[in-house]
Design a protein around this motif. Structure first.
Motif, PDB file in Angstrom:
ATOM      1  N   LEU A   1       0.862  -1.183   0.000  1.00  0.00           N
ATOM      2  CA  LEU A   1       0.000   0.000   0.000  1.00  0.00           C
ATOM      3  C   LEU A   1       0.893   1.226   0.000  1.00  0.00           C
ATOM      4  CD1 LEU A   1      -2.706  -0.995   2.642  1.00  0.00           C
ATOM      5  CD2 LEU A   1      -2.781  -1.275   0.156  1.00  0.00           C
ATOM      6  N   VAL A   2       0.722   2.086  -0.985  1.00  0.00           N
ATOM      7  CA  VAL A   2       1.526   3.298  -1.112  1.00  0.00           C
ATOM      8  C   VAL A   2       0.653   4.488  -0.746  1.00  0.00           C
ATOM      9  CG1 VAL A   2       2.955   4.710  -2.624  1.00  0.00           C
ATOM     10  CG2 VAL A   2       2.879   2.225  -2.936  1.00  0.00           C
ATOM     11  N   THR A   3       1.024   5.197   0.298  1.00  0.00           N
ATOM     12  CA  THR A   3       0.213   6.303   0.777  1.00  0.00           C
ATOM     13  C   THR A   3       1.127   7.411   1.288  1.00  0.00           C
ATOM     14  OG1 THR A   3      -1.660   6.878   2.195  1.00  0.00           O
ATOM     15  CG2 THR A   3      -0.014   5.351   3.102  1.00  0.00           C
TER      16      THR A   3
ATOM     17  N   ALA B   1      -7.568   5.238  10.231  1.00  0.00           N
ATOM     18  CA  ALA B   1      -7.658   4.315  11.351  1.00  0.00           C
ATOM     19  C   ALA B   1      -8.405   3.041  10.956  1.00  0.00           C
ATOM     20  CB  ALA B   1      -8.344   4.993  12.539  1.00  0.00           C
ATOM     21  N   LEU B   2      -9.506   3.204  10.175  1.00  0.00           N
ATOM     22  CA  LEU B   2     -10.269   2.054   9.705  1.00  0.00           C
ATOM     23  C   LEU B   2      -9.442   1.206   8.745  1.00  0.00           C
ATOM     24  CD1 LEU B   2     -12.945   0.501   9.551  1.00  0.00           C
ATOM     25  CD2 LEU B   2     -13.640   2.072   7.711  1.00  0.00           C
ATOM     26  N   LEU B   3      -8.642   1.863   7.904  1.00  0.00           N
ATOM     27  CA  LEU B   3      -7.794   1.143   6.953  1.00  0.00           C
ATOM     28  C   LEU B   3      -6.758   0.293   7.682  1.00  0.00           C
ATOM     29  CD1 LEU B   3      -6.832   0.570   4.080  1.00  0.00           C
ATOM     30  CD2 LEU B   3      -5.487   2.680   4.177  1.00  0.00           C
ATOM     31  N   VAL B   4      -6.143   0.854   8.716  1.00  0.00           N
ATOM     32  CA  VAL B   4      -5.155   0.100   9.498  1.00  0.00           C
ATOM     33  C   VAL B   4      -5.799  -1.137  10.116  1.00  0.00           C
ATOM     34  CG1 VAL B   4      -3.717   0.141  11.574  1.00  0.00           C
ATOM     35  CG2 VAL B   4      -3.651   2.069   9.965  1.00  0.00           C
ATOM     36  N   ARG B   5      -6.987  -0.976  10.680  1.00  0.00           N
ATOM     37  CA  ARG B   5      -7.678  -2.099  11.301  1.00  0.00           C
ATOM     38  C   ARG B   5      -8.027  -3.176  10.272  1.00  0.00           C
ATOM     39  NH1 ARG B   5     -11.142   0.613  13.825  1.00  0.00           N
ATOM     40  NH2 ARG B   5     -13.037   0.354  12.560  1.00  0.00           N
ATOM     41  N   ARG B   6      -8.451  -2.726   9.090  1.00  0.00           N
ATOM     42  CA  ARG B   6      -8.823  -3.698   8.042  1.00  0.00           C
ATOM     43  C   ARG B   6      -7.606  -4.463   7.551  1.00  0.00           C
ATOM     44  NH1 ARG B   6     -11.041  -7.267   7.082  1.00  0.00           N
ATOM     45  NH2 ARG B   6     -12.198  -7.863   5.231  1.00  0.00           N
ATOM     46  N   ILE B   7      -6.461  -3.801   7.434  1.00  0.00           N
ATOM     47  CA  ILE B   7      -5.237  -4.484   6.999  1.00  0.00           C
ATOM     48  C   ILE B   7      -4.846  -5.552   8.019  1.00  0.00           C
ATOM     49  CG2 ILE B   7      -2.774  -4.206   6.520  1.00  0.00           C
ATOM     50  CD1 ILE B   7      -3.425  -1.380   5.516  1.00  0.00           C
ATOM     51  N   LYS B   8      -4.967  -5.224   9.303  1.00  0.00           N
ATOM     52  CA  LYS B   8      -4.660  -6.203  10.357  1.00  0.00           C
ATOM     53  C   LYS B   8      -5.550  -7.432  10.217  1.00  0.00           C
ATOM     54  CE  LYS B   8      -3.117  -2.959  13.964  1.00  0.00           C
ATOM     55  NZ  LYS B   8      -3.428  -2.410  15.309  1.00  0.00           N
ATOM     56  N   GLU B   9      -6.821  -7.210   9.959  1.00  0.00           N
ATOM     57  CA  GLU B   9      -7.750  -8.324   9.823  1.00  0.00           C
ATOM     58  C   GLU B   9      -7.410  -9.188   8.614  1.00  0.00           C
ATOM     59  OE1 GLU B   9     -11.490  -6.386   9.569  1.00  0.00           O
ATOM     60  OE2 GLU B   9     -11.623  -5.915  11.719  1.00  0.00           O
ATOM     61  N   LEU B  10      -7.046  -8.551   7.500  1.00  0.00           N
ATOM     62  CA  LEU B  10      -6.693  -9.304   6.299  1.00  0.00           C
ATOM     63  C   LEU B  10      -5.436 -10.129   6.514  1.00  0.00           C
ATOM     64  CD1 LEU B  10      -7.437  -6.568   3.600  1.00  0.00           C
ATOM     65  CD2 LEU B  10      -8.658  -8.728   3.900  1.00  0.00           C
ATOM     66  N   ARG B  11      -4.482  -9.584   7.228  1.00  0.00           N
ATOM     67  CA  ARG B  11      -3.250 -10.328   7.513  1.00  0.00           C
ATOM     68  C   ARG B  11      -3.555 -11.550   8.376  1.00  0.00           C
ATOM     69  NH1 ARG B  11       1.093  -5.595   9.168  1.00  0.00           N
ATOM     70  NH2 ARG B  11       1.690  -4.976   7.060  1.00  0.00           N
TER      71      ARG B  11
ATOM     72  N   ARG C   1      -1.861  16.024   7.467  1.00  0.00           N
ATOM     73  CA  ARG C   1      -0.838  15.395   8.298  1.00  0.00           C
ATOM     74  C   ARG C   1      -1.476  14.796   9.562  1.00  0.00           C
ATOM     75  NH1 ARG C   1       4.461  15.904   7.998  1.00  0.00           N
ATOM     76  NH2 ARG C   1       4.361  17.845   6.794  1.00  0.00           N
ATOM     77  N   GLU C   2      -2.389  15.541  10.159  1.00  0.00           N
ATOM     78  CA  GLU C   2      -3.058  15.039  11.357  1.00  0.00           C
ATOM     79  C   GLU C   2      -3.906  13.808  11.036  1.00  0.00           C
ATOM     80  OE1 GLU C   2      -6.130  16.635  14.858  1.00  0.00           O
ATOM     81  OE2 GLU C   2      -5.505  17.959  13.221  1.00  0.00           O
ATOM     82  N   MET C   3      -4.604  13.864   9.915  1.00  0.00           N
ATOM     83  CA  MET C   3      -5.469  12.753   9.529  1.00  0.00           C
ATOM     84  C   MET C   3      -4.667  11.493   9.202  1.00  0.00           C
ATOM     85  SD  MET C   3      -8.302  12.544   6.463  1.00  0.00           S
ATOM     86  CE  MET C   3      -7.064  12.612   5.166  1.00  0.00           C
ATOM     87  N   MET C   4      -3.478  11.656   8.592  1.00  0.00           N
ATOM     88  CA  MET C   4      -2.686  10.525   8.120  1.00  0.00           C
ATOM     89  C   MET C   4      -1.777   9.929   9.185  1.00  0.00           C
ATOM     90  SD  MET C   4      -3.502  10.198   4.894  1.00  0.00           S
ATOM     91  CE  MET C   4      -2.194   9.460   3.943  1.00  0.00           C
ATOM     92  N   GLU C   5      -1.734  10.522  10.368  1.00  0.00           N
ATOM     93  CA  GLU C   5      -0.787  10.077  11.391  1.00  0.00           C
ATOM     94  C   GLU C   5      -0.922   8.592  11.746  1.00  0.00           C
ATOM     95  OE1 GLU C   5       2.399  10.049  13.838  1.00  0.00           O
ATOM     96  OE2 GLU C   5       1.810  11.525  12.327  1.00  0.00           O
ATOM     97  N   PRO C   6      -2.141   8.033  11.836  1.00  0.00           N
ATOM     98  CA  PRO C   6      -2.225   6.594  12.128  1.00  0.00           C
ATOM     99  C   PRO C   6      -1.525   5.728  11.090  1.00  0.00           C
ATOM    100  CG  PRO C   6      -4.344   7.660  12.493  1.00  0.00           C
ATOM    101  CD  PRO C   6      -3.464   8.675  11.816  1.00  0.00           C
TER     102      PRO C   6
END
Length: 312
Positions: free
Chosen positions: A11-13, A74-84, A130-135
Motif C-alpha cells: 500500500l503506497v500512501t 484508522a479504519l484502513l489500518v484495522r482492516r489491513i490487520k484483519e486481512l493479515r 498530516r493530522e489525519m494521516m498520522e495513524p
C-alpha cells in the motif's frame, strides 16, 4: 505440486505532493501491477484477486491517499490487520512524508491546489492532512521522507528498496559495426577501434573476420591494443552499475572500425567475454560481419615501409 508463492502487496500512501505518483511509476517500471486512487470499498476485492488469478506472483502496489473515496486511515489500518490475520498475506505499507514548507513550495511551483484546501492556503490543507494521516504513518513498515529528495533520488530509493535484482538488471547489448556503413542507432557508448592496425590490408587476413585466430593475433599484436582495451573494459565495468542505479532498461555498447569485420568484431567479442566473467549476460551482435570486404570503404592503405638509408 508446489504451490506458487503469494505475490507481494504494497500500500503506497502519504501526504499529497510527497511523491506517490513517482513511486507508483517506478514500481510499474519494475514489473509491479499498479492501481491508484482505489475506493476503499474495493480494496478487499482487489487484494483477494491476485491470489486467484496470478500464477507468476506479480507484486501488486495500491496507491491510496486522502483523495480516495471512503478514506479513513484508522479504519484502513484495522482492516489491513484483519486481512493479515485471516489470510496470512504479506501486506506492507509505504508512507511518503515531507516537510510542510517543502510541500508548500511544490504546490506553489506546480500551481496545483492542495486536495484538502481548495479555498484556503495550502499550509492549512497540509496541516489537516498530516493530522489525519498520522495513524498510517505510525503503522507503515516503510517511511520515506522526500523533503530533500529530487525526483531522481526518490526513484533510486524505491528501486533499492523494492526492486527485484534480476528484473532491475538492464538488457546489455554489445555491438560491433563499421563506421563506413553508418553509425548504430541508440548506442549509449561508442568506442572507435580505428586506431588499431587494420587487417584488411593484409591479403591473407582480408577475407577473414575478427573471430578468426589469425586476425585476432594480428589485432592484439598492436602495441596500443592491450592497455587501451583493458582501460575500456574497466570503464564499462565502472559505468554499468551506475546505469542500473539510474533504472535504464537497455544499455547498448558499440565498437566500431572502418568496415565492421575485423577490429571491432574482435574487441566486441573480447569485451562481451570479460563481462560474462564479471557476472553480466550481454547479447553480442556483429552488425556488418557478413558484409563483403571493400577496399573503397577502408580508405587508404598504410604507407609502405620506407627503404633503409645507408650511412654516408
Amino acid at each position: 505440486m508446489k504451490e506458487a508463492a503469494e505475490p507481494r502487496l504494497l500500500l503506497v500512501t502519504g501526504l499529497s505532493g510527497a511523491g506517490k505518483s513517482t513511486v507508483l511509476k517506478v514500481l510499474e517500471d519494475l514489473g509491479w501491477e499498479v492501481v491508484d486512487n482505489l475506493p476503499l470499498a474495493l480494496l478487499e476485492t482487489l487484494i483477494d484477486a491476485p491470489v486467484k488469478r496470478s500464477e507468476a506472483g506479480r507484486p501488486l502496489a495500491i496507491g491510496i491517499d486522502s483523495r480516495s473515496r471512503g478514506f479513513r486511515p484508522a479504519l484502513l489500518v484495522r482492516r489491513i490487520k484483519e486481512l493479515r490475520e485471516a489470510g496470512g498475506r504479506v501486506i506492507q505499507t509505504l508512507f511518503l512524508d515531507c516537510a510542510g514548507a517543502e510541500l508548500e513550495r511544490r504546490f506553489s511551483e506546480t500551481r496545483r491546489r492542495h486536495p484538502m484546501a481548495e479555498d484556503r492556503p495550502a499550509a492549512d490543507g497540509i496541516a489537516r492532512e498530516r493530522e489525519m494521516m498520522e495513524p498510517l504513518r505510525r503503522w507503515a513498515e516503510h517511511v520515506i521522507d522526500t523533503t530533500k529528495y529530487s525526483s531522481n533520488d526518490l526513484q533510486q530509493e524505491v528501486r533499492q528498496r523494492f526492486g527485484d535484482s534480476d528484473h532491475n538488471e538492464p538488457v546489455l547489448n554489445i555491438l560491433s559495426f563499421g563506421f563506413a556503413r553508418g553509425l548504430p542507432r541508440n548506442a549509449d557508448l561508442v568506442f572507435d577501434m580505428r586506431y588499431l592496425r587494420n587487417p584488411h590490408w593484409d591479403a591473407k587476413l582480408k577475407p577473414g573476420t575478427g573471430l578468426d585466430a589469425d586476425v585476432a593475433a594480428y589485432v592484439t599484436a598492436d602495441p596500443a591494443y592491450e592497455d587501451s582495451v583493458s582501460q575500456i573494459e574497466k570503464l564499462i565495468l565502472t559505468l554499468l552499475p551506475r546505469y542500473r542505479a539510474e533504472g535504464k532498461s537497455y544499455v547498448t555498447i558499440a565498437f566500431g572500425c572502418t568496415g565492421g569485420r575485423h577490429r571491432s568484431v574482435h574487441v566486441a567479442a573480447r569485451v562481451a567475454q570479460r563481462l560474462r566473467e564479471s557476472g553480466y549476460e550481454p547479447v553480442l551482435t556483429h552488425r556488418n560481419l557478413d558484409s563483403a570486404p571493400q577496399d573503397g570503404l577502408e580508405g587508404k592503405p598504410p604507407p609502405a615501409p620506407s627503404a633503409a638509408v645507408g650511412k654516408t
